[in-house]
Design a protein around this motif. Structure first.
Motif, PDB file in Angstrom:
ATOM      1  N   VAL A   1       0.728  -1.297  -0.082  1.00  0.00           N
ATOM      2  CA  VAL A   1       0.132   0.089   0.271  1.00  0.00           C
ATOM      3  C   VAL A   1       0.909   1.033  -0.141  1.00  0.00           C
ATOM      4  CG1 VAL A   1      -1.669   1.264   1.090  1.00  0.00           C
ATOM      5  CG2 VAL A   1      -2.225  -1.129   1.267  1.00  0.00           C
ATOM      6  N   VAL A   2       2.039   1.137   0.768  1.00  0.00           N
ATOM      7  CA  VAL A   2       2.884   2.357   0.876  1.00  0.00           C
ATOM      8  C   VAL A   2       3.508   2.627  -0.420  1.00  0.00           C
ATOM      9  CG1 VAL A   2       4.926   3.590   2.079  1.00  0.00           C
ATOM     10  CG2 VAL A   2       3.205   2.223   3.329  1.00  0.00           C
ATOM     11  N   TYR A   3       3.879   1.367  -0.943  1.00  0.00           N
ATOM     12  CA  TYR A   3       4.536   1.506  -2.352  1.00  0.00           C
ATOM     13  C   TYR A   3       3.687   2.034  -3.365  1.00  0.00           C
ATOM     14  CZ  TYR A   3       6.986  -0.551  -6.619  1.00  0.00           C
ATOM     15  OH  TYR A   3       7.734  -0.339  -7.595  1.00  0.00           O
ATOM     16  N   LEU A   4       2.352   1.685  -3.434  1.00  0.00           N
ATOM     17  CA  LEU A   4       1.446   2.150  -4.471  1.00  0.00           C
ATOM     18  C   LEU A   4       1.047   3.739  -4.097  1.00  0.00           C
ATOM     19  CD1 LEU A   4      -1.325  -0.548  -4.569  1.00  0.00           C
ATOM     20  CD2 LEU A   4       0.655  -0.012  -6.346  1.00  0.00           C
ATOM     21  N   PHE A   5       1.117   4.365  -2.798  1.00  0.00           N
ATOM     22  CA  PHE A   5       0.967   5.637  -2.643  1.00  0.00           C
ATOM     23  C   PHE A   5       2.322   6.401  -3.030  1.00  0.00           C
ATOM     24  CE2 PHE A   5      -2.704   4.455   0.009  1.00  0.00           C
ATOM     25  CZ  PHE A   5      -3.521   5.531  -0.176  1.00  0.00           C
ATOM     26  N   LEU A   6       3.283   5.966  -2.877  1.00  0.00           N
ATOM     27  CA  LEU A   6       4.469   6.617  -3.240  1.00  0.00           C
ATOM     28  C   LEU A   6       5.298   6.568  -4.495  1.00  0.00           C
ATOM     29  CD1 LEU A   6       6.379   6.209   0.385  1.00  0.00           C
ATOM     30  CD2 LEU A   6       5.015   8.045  -0.266  1.00  0.00           C
ATOM     31  N   SER A   7       4.538   5.436  -5.213  1.00  0.00           N
ATOM     32  CA  SER A   7       5.098   5.220  -6.603  1.00  0.00           C
ATOM     33  C   SER A   7       5.044   6.464  -7.361  1.00  0.00           C
ATOM     34  CB  SER A   7       4.598   3.851  -7.052  1.00  0.00           C
ATOM     35  OG  SER A   7       3.029   4.099  -7.401  1.00  0.00           O
ATOM     36  N   ARG A   8       5.619   6.509  -8.552  1.00  0.00           N
ATOM     37  CA  ARG A   8       5.479   7.548  -9.335  1.00  0.00           C
ATOM     38  C   ARG A   8       4.134   7.890  -9.977  1.00  0.00           C
ATOM     39  NH1 ARG A   8       9.869   7.956 -13.931  1.00  0.00           N
ATOM     40  NH2 ARG A   8      11.150   7.488 -11.847  1.00  0.00           N
ATOM     41  N   GLN A   9       3.087   6.923 -10.126  1.00  0.00           N
ATOM     42  CA  GLN A   9       1.683   7.086 -10.334  1.00  0.00           C
ATOM     43  C   GLN A   9       0.867   7.195  -9.076  1.00  0.00           C
ATOM     44  OE1 GLN A   9       3.333   4.361 -12.015  1.00  0.00           O
ATOM     45  NE2 GLN A   9       3.826   5.666 -13.561  1.00  0.00           N
ATOM     46  N   GLY A  10       1.517   7.116  -7.839  1.00  0.00           N
ATOM     47  CA  GLY A  10       0.739   7.148  -6.790  1.00  0.00           C
ATOM     48  C   GLY A  10       0.184   8.513  -6.068  1.00  0.00           C
TER      49      GLY A  10
ATOM     50  N   LEU B   1       9.715   7.144  -2.692  1.00  0.00           N
ATOM     51  CA  LEU B   1       9.966   5.648  -2.868  1.00  0.00           C
ATOM     52  C   LEU B   1      11.284   5.247  -2.789  1.00  0.00           C
ATOM     53  CD1 LEU B   1       8.253   3.224  -2.951  1.00  0.00           C
ATOM     54  CD2 LEU B   1       8.487   3.453  -5.639  1.00  0.00           C
ATOM     55  N   PHE B   2      11.956   4.231  -2.263  1.00  0.00           N
ATOM     56  CA  PHE B   2      13.125   3.756  -1.953  1.00  0.00           C
ATOM     57  C   PHE B   2      13.999   4.817  -1.231  1.00  0.00           C
ATOM     58  CE2 PHE B   2      11.928   1.943  -6.207  1.00  0.00           C
ATOM     59  CZ  PHE B   2      11.349   0.526  -5.826  1.00  0.00           C
ATOM     60  N   SER B   3      13.381   5.265  -0.163  1.00  0.00           N
ATOM     61  CA  SER B   3      14.136   6.183   0.750  1.00  0.00           C
ATOM     62  C   SER B   3      13.973   5.833   2.009  1.00  0.00           C
ATOM     63  CB  SER B   3      13.695   7.501   0.542  1.00  0.00           C
ATOM     64  OG  SER B   3      12.243   7.813   0.881  1.00  0.00           O
ATOM     65  N   PHE B   4      14.635   6.239   2.942  1.00  0.00           N
ATOM     66  CA  PHE B   4      14.647   6.031   4.343  1.00  0.00           C
ATOM     67  C   PHE B   4      13.245   6.531   4.822  1.00  0.00           C
ATOM     68  CE2 PHE B   4      15.011   8.676   8.385  1.00  0.00           C
ATOM     69  CZ  PHE B   4      15.439   7.667   9.266  1.00  0.00           C
TER      70      PHE B   4
ATOM     71  N   ILE C   1      18.544  -1.002  -1.187  1.00  0.00           N
ATOM     72  CA  ILE C   1      19.825  -0.265  -1.729  1.00  0.00           C
ATOM     73  C   ILE C   1      21.016  -0.068  -0.828  1.00  0.00           C
ATOM     74  CG2 ILE C   1      20.724   1.791  -2.970  1.00  0.00           C
ATOM     75  CD1 ILE C   1      17.411   2.386  -3.477  1.00  0.00           C
ATOM     76  N   ASP C   2      22.109  -0.722  -1.379  1.00  0.00           N
ATOM     77  CA  ASP C   2      23.213  -0.549  -0.415  1.00  0.00           C
ATOM     78  C   ASP C   2      23.842   0.855  -0.110  1.00  0.00           C
ATOM     79  OD1 ASP C   2      25.484  -1.672   1.031  1.00  0.00           O
ATOM     80  OD2 ASP C   2      26.658  -2.069  -0.973  1.00  0.00           O
ATOM     81  N   GLY C   3      23.817   0.841   1.262  1.00  0.00           N
ATOM     82  CA  GLY C   3      24.530   2.226   1.784  1.00  0.00           C
ATOM     83  C   GLY C   3      23.338   3.244   1.972  1.00  0.00           C
ATOM     84  N   ARG C   4      22.115   2.965   1.548  1.00  0.00           N
ATOM     85  CA  ARG C   4      21.141   3.850   1.672  1.00  0.00           C
ATOM     86  C   ARG C   4      19.960   3.364   2.207  1.00  0.00           C
ATOM     87  NH1 ARG C   4      18.954   6.301  -3.890  1.00  0.00           N
ATOM     88  NH2 ARG C   4      17.461   7.294  -2.242  1.00  0.00           N
ATOM     89  N   THR C   5      19.267   2.281   1.578  1.00  0.00           N
ATOM     90  CA  THR C   5      17.933   1.645   2.420  1.00  0.00           C
ATOM     91  C   THR C   5      17.956   0.163   2.815  1.00  0.00           C
ATOM     92  OG1 THR C   5      17.220   0.871   0.235  1.00  0.00           O
ATOM     93  CG2 THR C   5      16.884   3.198   1.308  1.00  0.00           C
ATOM     94  N   ARG C   6      19.386  -0.231   2.976  1.00  0.00           N
ATOM     95  CA  ARG C   6      19.823  -1.575   3.599  1.00  0.00           C
ATOM     96  C   ARG C   6      19.817  -1.655   4.852  1.00  0.00           C
ATOM     97  NH1 ARG C   6      23.799  -4.616   0.128  1.00  0.00           N
ATOM     98  NH2 ARG C   6      22.006  -4.494  -1.197  1.00  0.00           N
TER      99      ARG C   6
END
Lengths: 201, 242
Positions: A51-60, A68-71, A152-157
């Protein structure tokens, strides 16, 4: 660890006052609200992540924020998972106190704010338990953070997603070492929370 | 000077009428005892008089510092002039000292050690100051409840069965302390009790509450020696069936 601390702090700041408010107020539809909170306590993390993915995705709806794909995305997902636990357990701890305590505090001249503070202190074992449960949900979470963080290594891992990755690569000794670190952090944090809880009277 | 004015009070709790057609005036500085069997509505009446809840119908008004106050009009400062001791005191899970000091801390008072010490001496509990309240006996707990109310020096003290199920030693301490505060500070005392002997010992006036109705109010001598209502006579002689 930064994700965990941020998410747990937000869950505590939102969840403890909400739990106290829901327990002490005469809200209409309190039974329904409680059912929603209890449902929230068992939310499937992958569904939350989706759900969070869908809200934050480019079309969300919130796609323009570029989270998306962030802290921030990981924190949002974790807060959604942990807050109902903090609210629900705080609420039931306050409801579990002797119902005579509230009028007696009022008779001593306590304001509503002073009553709430005193009741929260009386229910402190439950409140801390709510934080422990929220912490447990956050630190053990994989599905949602993997979806919205992207690992993502160094960012969201985070530790859990790193364990998944290392296992998939066949680096079991690294995965196991990370697992031990995760367990140690969990133990240390819970130990600190137990100290905060104080001595049982 | 009349302190309380109760007019046409009716109170419904969970669809049951617990008080009806109740009119009562209480004078400042008196000791008023409310007697009656269990379930007559005595504790409910006391809660209304403590302004802890409003009546379903009618008026419960108290005049404090020249201001007529009701549940809806009383500010926190007004409410703090009323003290109440409950039949089953519920304490904070802290020490005896912390519980007695609690009301003073609520009022922003600090450095209250000597006040608390003095009050604990008055209820003969100074040796238990640091003890947790959960380990106290029923009598000790009731004395802590009285101490935490009296230390706030209320103008009106409402007592709900303060000595129920207690031994003579504890009853003596509590009654003496209540009387002393009344005599020295002019505190108005309203005491609910099912013990008619206690009402006789302490009160200036007595009222009988029976099946949600105030049957008779009279000065203590008249109430016990020349009651007007046959139900009062029956209650006092132990012949009343309820």
């Amino acid at each position: 660890m930064q994700v965990t601390i941020t998410a747990l702090s937000i869950s505590a700041v939102v969840g403890i006052p909400c739990g106290a408010w829901f327990a002490l107020s005469k809200l209409p539809g309190k039974r329904i609200l409680t059912t929603f909170i209890y449902t929230g306590m068992g939310l499937p993390p992958v569904v939350v992540g989706l759900v969070v993915y869908l809200f934050l995705s480019r079309q969300g709806v919130f796609g323009d924020l570029g989270w998306l794909f962030s802290f921030r995305a990981m924190v949002i997902a974790q807060v959604i998972l942990a807050t109902p636990l903090v609210i629900g357990i705080t609420m039931s701890s306050i409801l579990g106190l002797d119902p005579n305590l509230r009028p007696q505090l009022r008779a001593l001249g306590a304001t509503e704010w002073q009553i709430t503070r005193a009741l929260l202190f009386e229910a402190r074992f439950g409140v801390i338990l709510g934080l422990v449960a929220g912490f447990g949900a956050i630190i053990s979470e994989v599905g949602a953070v993997m979806l919205v963080g992207g690992n993502i290594d160094g960012r969201t891992r985070v530790l859990t997603t790193a364990i998944v990755l290392e296992t998939q690569r066949g680096h079991f000794e690294v995965a196991l070492a990370l697992g031990i670190i995760l367990l140690s952090i969990s133990f240390a944090t819970n130990f600190l929370l137990m100290i905060l809880q104080g001595r049982r009277w | 000077m009349s302190l309380y004015q109760l007019e046409h009070v009716e109170h419904v709790y969970r669809e049951t009428t617990v008080l009806k057609h109740l009119n009562l005036t209480i004078t400042a500085g008196e000791i008023f005892a409310l007697v009656g069997p269990s379930g007559a509505g005595k504790s409910t009446l006391l809660r209304l008089m403590a302004l802890l809840e409003p009546p379903s119908e009618g008026k419960v008004q108290i005049e404090l510092n020249g201001k007529p106050l009701t549940y809806h009009k009383a500010s926190i400062t007004d409410r703090r002039q009323l003290g109440m001791v409950f039949q089953r005191p519920t304490m904070l899970t802290r020490s005896v000292y912390a519980n007695v000091a609690f009301g003073l801390h609520l009022r922003g008072q600090h450095g209250v050690q000597s006040q608390v010490k003095h009050m604990l001496e008055a209820v003969a509990l100074q040796h238990l100051a640091q003890r947790r309240v959960q380990s106290l006996s029923g009598g000790e707990l009731q004395r802590v409840a009285l101490a935490r109310a009296l230390i706030l020096q209320p103008k009106v003290l409402l007592l709900d069965e303060p000595t129920a199920n207690l031994d003579p030693y504890n009853i003596g301490i509590i009654e003496n302390l209540v009387r002393r505060h009344h005599d020295e500070d002019g505190t108005t005392i309203i005491i609910v009790t099912h013990n008619v002997f206690q009402a006789k010992r302490l009160a200036d006036r007595v009222g009988l509450l029976l099946e949600s109705e105030l049957i008779e109010v009279a000065d203590t001598d008249t109430f016990f020696n020349h009651p007007q209502d046959p139900r009062t006579q029956a209650f006092l002689s132990g012949d009343l069936i309820y």
